[in-house]
Design a protein around this motif. Structure first.
Motif, PDB file in Angstrom:
ATOM      1  N   PHE B  11       6.760  48.952 -34.183  1.00 29.11           N
ATOM      2  CA  PHE B  11       8.082  49.574 -34.316  1.00 29.11           C
ATOM      3  C   PHE B  11       8.777  48.835 -35.445  1.00 29.11           C
ATOM      4  O   PHE B  11       9.225  47.708 -35.254  1.00 29.11           O
ATOM      5  N   THR B  14       8.338  44.979 -35.679  1.00 29.69           N
ATOM      6  CA  THR B  14       7.778  44.441 -34.431  1.00 29.69           C
ATOM      7  C   THR B  14       6.391  45.012 -34.196  1.00 29.69           C
ATOM      8  O   THR B  14       6.221  46.219 -34.119  1.00 29.69           O
ATOM      9  N   ALA B  16       4.158  45.773 -31.557  1.00 36.02           N
ATOM     10  CA  ALA B  16       4.165  45.834 -30.094  1.00 36.02           C
ATOM     11  C   ALA B  16       2.745  45.713 -29.563  1.00 36.02           C
ATOM     12  O   ALA B  16       2.502  45.042 -28.569  1.00 36.02           O
ATOM     13  N   PRO B  35       3.639  39.390 -19.504  1.00 41.73           N
ATOM     14  CA  PRO B  35       5.062  39.086 -19.411  1.00 41.73           C
ATOM     15  C   PRO B  35       5.900  40.187 -20.070  1.00 41.73           C
ATOM     16  O   PRO B  35       5.362  41.076 -20.725  1.00 41.73           O
ATOM     17  N   ASN B  36       7.192  40.133 -19.878  1.00 46.59           N
ATOM     18  CA  ASN B  36       8.081  41.125 -20.491  1.00 46.59           C
ATOM     19  C   ASN B  36       7.910  41.172 -21.998  1.00 46.59           C
ATOM     20  O   ASN B  36       7.795  40.139 -22.640  1.00 46.59           O
ATOM     21  N   GLY B  37       7.859  42.367 -22.532  1.00 42.80           N
ATOM     22  CA  GLY B  37       7.757  42.518 -23.978  1.00 42.80           C
ATOM     23  C   GLY B  37       6.347  42.363 -24.491  1.00 42.80           C
ATOM     24  O   GLY B  37       6.115  42.316 -25.695  1.00 42.80           O
ATOM     25  N   SER B  38       5.360  42.316 -23.596  1.00 43.86           N
ATOM     26  CA  SER B  38       3.995  42.104 -24.066  1.00 43.86           C
ATOM     27  C   SER B  38       3.323  43.405 -24.484  1.00 43.86           C
ATOM     28  O   SER B  38       2.251  43.378 -25.082  1.00 43.86           O
ATOM     29  N   GLY B  39       3.945  44.558 -24.170  1.00 40.00           N
ATOM     30  CA  GLY B  39       3.401  45.818 -24.647  1.00 40.00           C
ATOM     31  C   GLY B  39       2.847  46.728 -23.564  1.00 40.00           C
ATOM     32  O   GLY B  39       2.170  47.705 -23.866  1.00 40.00           O
ATOM     33  N   LYS B  40       3.149  46.434 -22.293  1.00 38.38           N
ATOM     34  CA  LYS B  40       2.624  47.267 -21.209  1.00 38.38           C
ATOM     35  C   LYS B  40       3.184  48.687 -21.290  1.00 38.38           C
ATOM     36  O   LYS B  40       2.430  49.672 -21.300  1.00 38.38           O
ATOM     37  N   SER B  41       4.512  48.793 -21.372  1.00 34.23           N
ATOM     38  CA  SER B  41       5.127  50.125 -21.402  1.00 34.23           C
ATOM     39  C   SER B  41       4.702  50.891 -22.649  1.00 34.23           C
ATOM     40  O   SER B  41       4.468  52.097 -22.603  1.00 34.23           O
ATOM     41  N   THR B  42       4.596  50.181 -23.769  1.00 32.81           N
ATOM     42  CA  THR B  42       4.187  50.844 -25.000  1.00 32.81           C
ATOM     43  C   THR B  42       2.792  51.445 -24.843  1.00 32.81           C
ATOM     44  O   THR B  42       2.543  52.591 -25.228  1.00 32.81           O
TER      45      THR B  42
HETATM   46  N1  LIG Z   1      11.209  52.116 -29.130  1.00 36.39           N
HETATM   47  C1  LIG Z   1      11.072  50.839 -29.540  1.00 36.39           C
HETATM   48  N2  LIG Z   1      11.630  50.451 -30.702  1.00 36.39           N
HETATM   49  C2  LIG Z   1      11.482  49.182 -31.126  1.00 36.39           C
HETATM   50  N3  LIG Z   1      10.824  48.225 -30.471  1.00 36.39           N
HETATM   51  C3  LIG Z   1      10.250  48.543 -29.309  1.00 36.39           C
HETATM   52  C4  LIG Z   1      10.341  49.875 -28.788  1.00 36.39           C
HETATM   53  N4  LIG Z   1       9.673  49.907 -27.605  1.00 36.39           N
HETATM   54  C5  LIG Z   1       9.181  48.662 -27.425  1.00 36.39           C
HETATM   55  N5  LIG Z   1       9.525  47.841 -28.441  1.00 36.39           N
HETATM   56  C6  LIG Z   1       9.126  46.426 -28.582  1.00 36.39           C
HETATM   57  O1  LIG Z   1       7.759  46.364 -28.376  1.00 36.39           O
HETATM   58  C7  LIG Z   1       7.397  45.221 -27.619  1.00 36.39           C
HETATM   59  C8  LIG Z   1       6.646  45.646 -26.365  1.00 36.39           C
HETATM   60  O2  LIG Z   1       7.534  46.287 -25.470  1.00 36.39           O
HETATM   61  P1  LIG Z   1       7.099  46.929 -24.090  1.00 36.39           P
HETATM   62  O3  LIG Z   1       5.895  47.748 -24.298  1.00 36.39           O
HETATM   63  O4  LIG Z   1       8.284  47.614 -23.518  1.00 36.39           O
HETATM   64  O5  LIG Z   1       6.760  45.643 -23.225  1.00 36.39           O
HETATM   65  P2  LIG Z   1       6.588  45.510 -21.638  1.00 36.39           P
HETATM   66  O6  LIG Z   1       6.595  46.882 -21.046  1.00 36.39           O
HETATM   67  O7  LIG Z   1       5.291  44.803 -21.480  1.00 36.39           O
HETATM   68  O8  LIG Z   1       7.721  44.676 -21.167  1.00 36.39           O
HETATM   69  C9  LIG Z   1       8.687  44.498 -27.331  1.00 36.39           C
HETATM   70  O9  LIG Z   1       8.832  43.481 -28.295  1.00 36.39           O
HETATM   71  C10 LIG Z   1       9.735  45.549 -27.519  1.00 36.39           C
HETATM   72  O10 LIG Z   1      10.920  44.963 -27.962  1.00 36.39           O
END
Ligand SMILES: Nc1ncnc2c1ncn2[C@@H]1O[C@H](COP(=O)(O)OP(=O)(O)O)[C@@H](O)[C@H]1O
Ligand SMILES: [Mg+2]
Lengths: 531, 307
Positions: B11, B14, B16, B35-42
């Protein structure tokens, strides 16, 4: 910790959040007052034309109902501010109640006041901060408006009375908003309830003002907007009538504090009634959901457009006698078609109604982005719903919604006008004049959809485009912009109906452009990341 | 079910995801930890075709998640990490809507789930707490007849009782032959539920394997009451964080030296012993707690277990 601990930081937070919104409103409102006052001053240069115009307005009950009465036909200020007195005061009322709800119930609904509540902030701090900021802003806008009116050449005493009556109405309805914010659990609901109260107050004074003195005229005295008008700026400056407005504001705010003391954070006094445990049959598609999300607002808009249509149709019926000043006549003729003053008037009014419908269209299409950023698009798009189908849902509501609005306004105006003239053929003619606005309206929704697909962070481009097109239309006629600049605005391509020439070509062009913009939006949304 | 190879997603600046691999086989409950921000949701959003991968290959249910959106989505259900619902619809309406859009849901299962999760479907969504909104999404997902569940930190707002209900539901789903990708940083949950886990950090895999395989990487906590003063204990190999209090000792021991440590203790004489199995919390601490780059364990036994 006392009940209002923390007001200071909350006030600063509110000011920071509103640092763009408030100055824009202030400049818009004061500017609108100043400009329209100076325009009137130019339009009626001598006493005789002024008296004539004022008497005409007072004799036209539809206009009196819409704007109010002129209490001194010789006073230039009273004539110049006739459209601003009641209507502008109502606008300040809207601003007041929206501001209060924005800083109280909306924050609570979003859960941000919970954070505040957990900190070192008192129970009454948020409401107090909201009232302080809103009151100060409204007084400042009133003062700015007084200044603009004085600068436009109107007497200072009347101008100050006018500014105060505006601010007073705004503050009174801010207090109404504060009460509504305690009752409902949603910000939308609070704004709706307080807004409905304001609408009722406006309606009461409309009926009262346009009735006989020994008939229903007393109804105006039930309305805070009526009190503001009874201050009669430039026509007696009855300062004492500001007292009931302030008394209402104080008493209503006190009620809000009492209600706040009795309820839990996050709760409202009116609890949400339980709803159905299963979805109705219609809720099975993105369009069904979009309809569900838009229908209440659309119904409210539709009622407003019907009323506007009826008012326009009524005024059109006696517009011939209204504009007796040679300049006014000349101007309408120049602006409008060649088949008489009435047609020109209707054409001019419908172009304004078309802009209003665009406001709805832009806002409805922008719901796409609202849903996306609120993370409510994600669960839908994770089901078997394609992106195109979801995008289509809100787009269809925007397109059909604007159509319904223009049909409503056209039918309202057409039937009212036909009833006056006894000529039922007018209904179709007037309805046609309303419908030709639609392709231009859809260009605006197309701009929003295109921006949503291409550059979602800039969907507000829809508002920018609307403002620019509007400015081109307004300023272009005055400053004689070159043809190609005028041509940029879709509104300049709308046939001036009824009465004007009608060719399908510009309409087809507008339709084509609207379709192309919408198509670009669909295609590019399919290609981009969600979020 | 899911096969991800070398997935990259940025992104702006960043990164991800930076070359992520993930494999989930049919019928498996797969823990996706980080951990948080590691890319699971992405990752999950890429799997859903909500985000487009920058590089790498992603196969979901034999299809391409970016192109075959509607076809694939009929066969899966998703519970987002941040459940946001329409404030003026009731929970029941949302459950039905999402179910219908997925191609129908099982009314009997819907009723059972509502009861088990103790959720009132007549309430407006604006009145639901975060946990209740999550329950709405969970009921909608679990009541659908789908092959694959993608769950993004689904229990982050649930109380412990409901967490247990959730675990029971997932167990049942596994018995019904469903595959589950469960992202979490609630480690006990993964421990209780998952057949295999993938651990990621900063968009890259750290470890993948079954919990038994990964246990090699961790230490066991020992707390013992001894017969005499614990003299020789400090000199044992593989001992960490030793804490002596009279005849009582507490320490962590590397898996490879567990044997030796126990022998050392019995030499003194053991009156009472508590040993705690390694939890994923410790696994995390080892890999992420000290912030060492790559998070590779010092223990050579771990390297062999890495798949
Ligand atoms: N739409 C977005 N725009 C910019 N950065 C993003 C976006 N979605 C996620 N990120 C960044 O990507 C990284 C991974 O996020 P995320 O997948 O949400 O982690 P998790 O779900 O493991 O906590 C983080 O650094 C987050 O800030
Ligand atoms: Mg996440």
């Amino acid at each position: 910790m006392t009940g209002v601990t923390g007001v200071g930081p909350l006030v600063r937070l509110a000011v920071r959040r509103d640092r763009v919104l408030l100055p824009v409103w202030a400049v818009l409102l004061a500017g609108m007052a100043g400009l329209s006052a100076s325009a009137t001053v130019g339009l009626y240069p001598d006493l005789a034309s002024r008296v004539q115009a004022a008497q005409n307005i007072n004799a036209t009950s539809s206009l009196v109902g819409l704007y109010g009465r002129i209490y001194d036909v010789t006073a230039l200020g009273a004539l110049a501010t006739i459209k601003l007195g009641g209507f502008g005061a109502a606008l300040l009322g809207v601003l007041g109640l929206v501001l209060i709800v924005r800083h109280t119930r909306a924050e609570e609904e979003a859960g941000r006041l919970e954070l505040v509540g957990a900190g070192v902030v008192g129970r009454y701090a948020a409401l107090t901060a909201a009232l302080l900021v809103t009151t100060t802003a409204l007084v400042a806008i009133g003062a700015l408006t007084s200044g603009a009116l004085i600068a436009a050449g109107l007497p200072s005493s009347g101008s100050i009375a006018f500014g105060l009556s505006w601010a007073g109405t705004g503050i009174a309805f801010a207090a109404v908003g504060a009460v509504a914010a305690q009752m409902t659990t949603s910000a939308r609901g609070a704004i709706g309830a307080a807004g409905a109260t304001l609408g009722l107050a406006y309606l009461l004074r409309g009926i009262g003002d346009s009735s006989d003195p020994d008939g229903l005229r007393w109804l105006s005295w039930l309305s805070p907007v009526g009190w503001a008008q009874q201050v009669r700026p430039y026509a007696g400056d009855r300062w004492l009538l500001l007292i009931p407005l302030l008394a209402l504001a104080v008493a209503t705010s006190a009620v809000a504090y009492v209600l706040l003391a009795r309820r839990d954070l996050g709760a409202g006094l009116l609890t949400d009634r339980p709803g159905p445990a299963t979805a109705p049959a219609g809720l099975r598609s993105p369009l069904g959901l979009a309809w569900r999300l838009h229908r209440v607002a659309l119904a409210a808009w539709l009622v407003a457009f019907l009323l506007v249509g009826i008012v326009v149709g009524n005024i059109a019926s006696d517009v011939g006698g209204l504009l007796n000043s040679a300049q006014a006549r000349d101007m309408i003729l120049r602006l409008g078609g060649r088949h008489g003053l009435t047609d020109a008037f209707l054409a001019a009014e419908f172009s304004i109604v078309g802009v209003l419908a665009s406001v709805y269209g832009v806002q409805a299409a922008m719901r796409l982005r609202v849903e996306e950023t609120a993370l409510r698009a994600e669960p839908l798009l994770a089901t078997a719903v394609s992106r195109a189908r979801w995008t289509a849902s809100h787009t269809v509501v925007a397109v059909l919604g604007t159509t319904a609005l223009m049909v409503g306004a056209g039918l309202g105006a057409g039937t009212a006008y036909a009833a006056h003239t006894g000529d039922s053929a007018q209904i179709g003619r007037v309805l046609g004049a309303a419908l030709v606005q639609l392709p231009a309206v859809w260009v605006l929704t197309g701009v929003v959809v295109a921006a949503f697909g291409l550059a979602p962070r800039f969907v507000a481009a829809g508002w920018a485009a609307l403002a620019i097109f509007l400015l081109i239309g307004q300023l272009g006629a005055i400053f004689e912009f070159p043809q190609w600049v005028m041509g940029l605005s879709p509104y300049t391509h709308v046939p001036r109906l009824p009465g004007g020439p009608f060719g399908p070509t510009p309409m087809l062009w507008l339709l084509g452009i609207a379709a192309a913009l919408t198509g670009v939006g669909f295609a590019s949304f399919r290609r981009r990341d969600l979020g | 079910m899911i096969r991800v190879q070398g997935l990259r997603k940025s992104f702006g600046r960043t990164k991800a995801l930076d070359g992520l691999d993930l494999q989930v086989s049919v019928g498996e409950v797969h823990g996706f930890l980080g951990p948080n921000g590691s890319g699971k949701s992405t990752t999950i959003r890429v799997l859903l075709g909500l985000l487009r991968a920058d590089a790498g290959t992603v196969t979901l249910l034999g299809g391409d998640p970016w192109r075959d959106v509607t076809r694939l989505h009929r066969r899966l259900a998703y519970v987002p990490g941040d459940v946001s619902l329409w404030p003026n619809l009731t929970g029941g309406e949302v459950i039905d809507l999402l179910g219908r859009l997925r191609g129908g849901l099982n009314p009997k299962r819907r009723a059972t789930l509502l009861e088990r999760f103790d959720l009132d479907p007549t309430k407006k969504c604006r009145a639901y707490s975060k946990g209740n909104r999550q329950k709405v999404a969970l009921v909608a997902a679990l009541a659908s007849d789908v092959e694959l569940l993608l769950l993004d930190e689904p229990t982050s707002g649930l109380d412990p009782l409901m967490e247990q209900t959730f675990r029971d539901c997932i167990e049942q789903g596994r018995d019904d032959g469903r595959s589950v990708l469960l992202s979490s940083h609630i480690l006990a949950e993964a421990e209780a539920l998952c057949d295999r886990v993938s651990i990621i950090r900063a968009g890259r895999n750290v470890e993948t394997g079954t919990l038994t395989e990964l246990r090699h990487l961790t230490r066991t906590s020992i707390s013992a009451d001894l017969a005499g003063p614990p003299n020789g204990v400090a000199s044992l190999r593989g001992i960490h964080d030793l804490d002596v209090e009279g005849n009582r000792v507490r320490f962590d021991v590397d898996a490879a030296y567990l044997d030796e440590a126990l022998r050392g203790l019995t030499e003194v004489g053991v009156r009472g012993l508590v040993s705690q199995p390694p939890t994923l919390e410790q696994l995390f601490l080892e890999h992420y707690g000290n912030g060492s780059a790559g998070g590779r364990p010092a223990d050579p036994a771990g390297a062999a277990a890495r798949s």
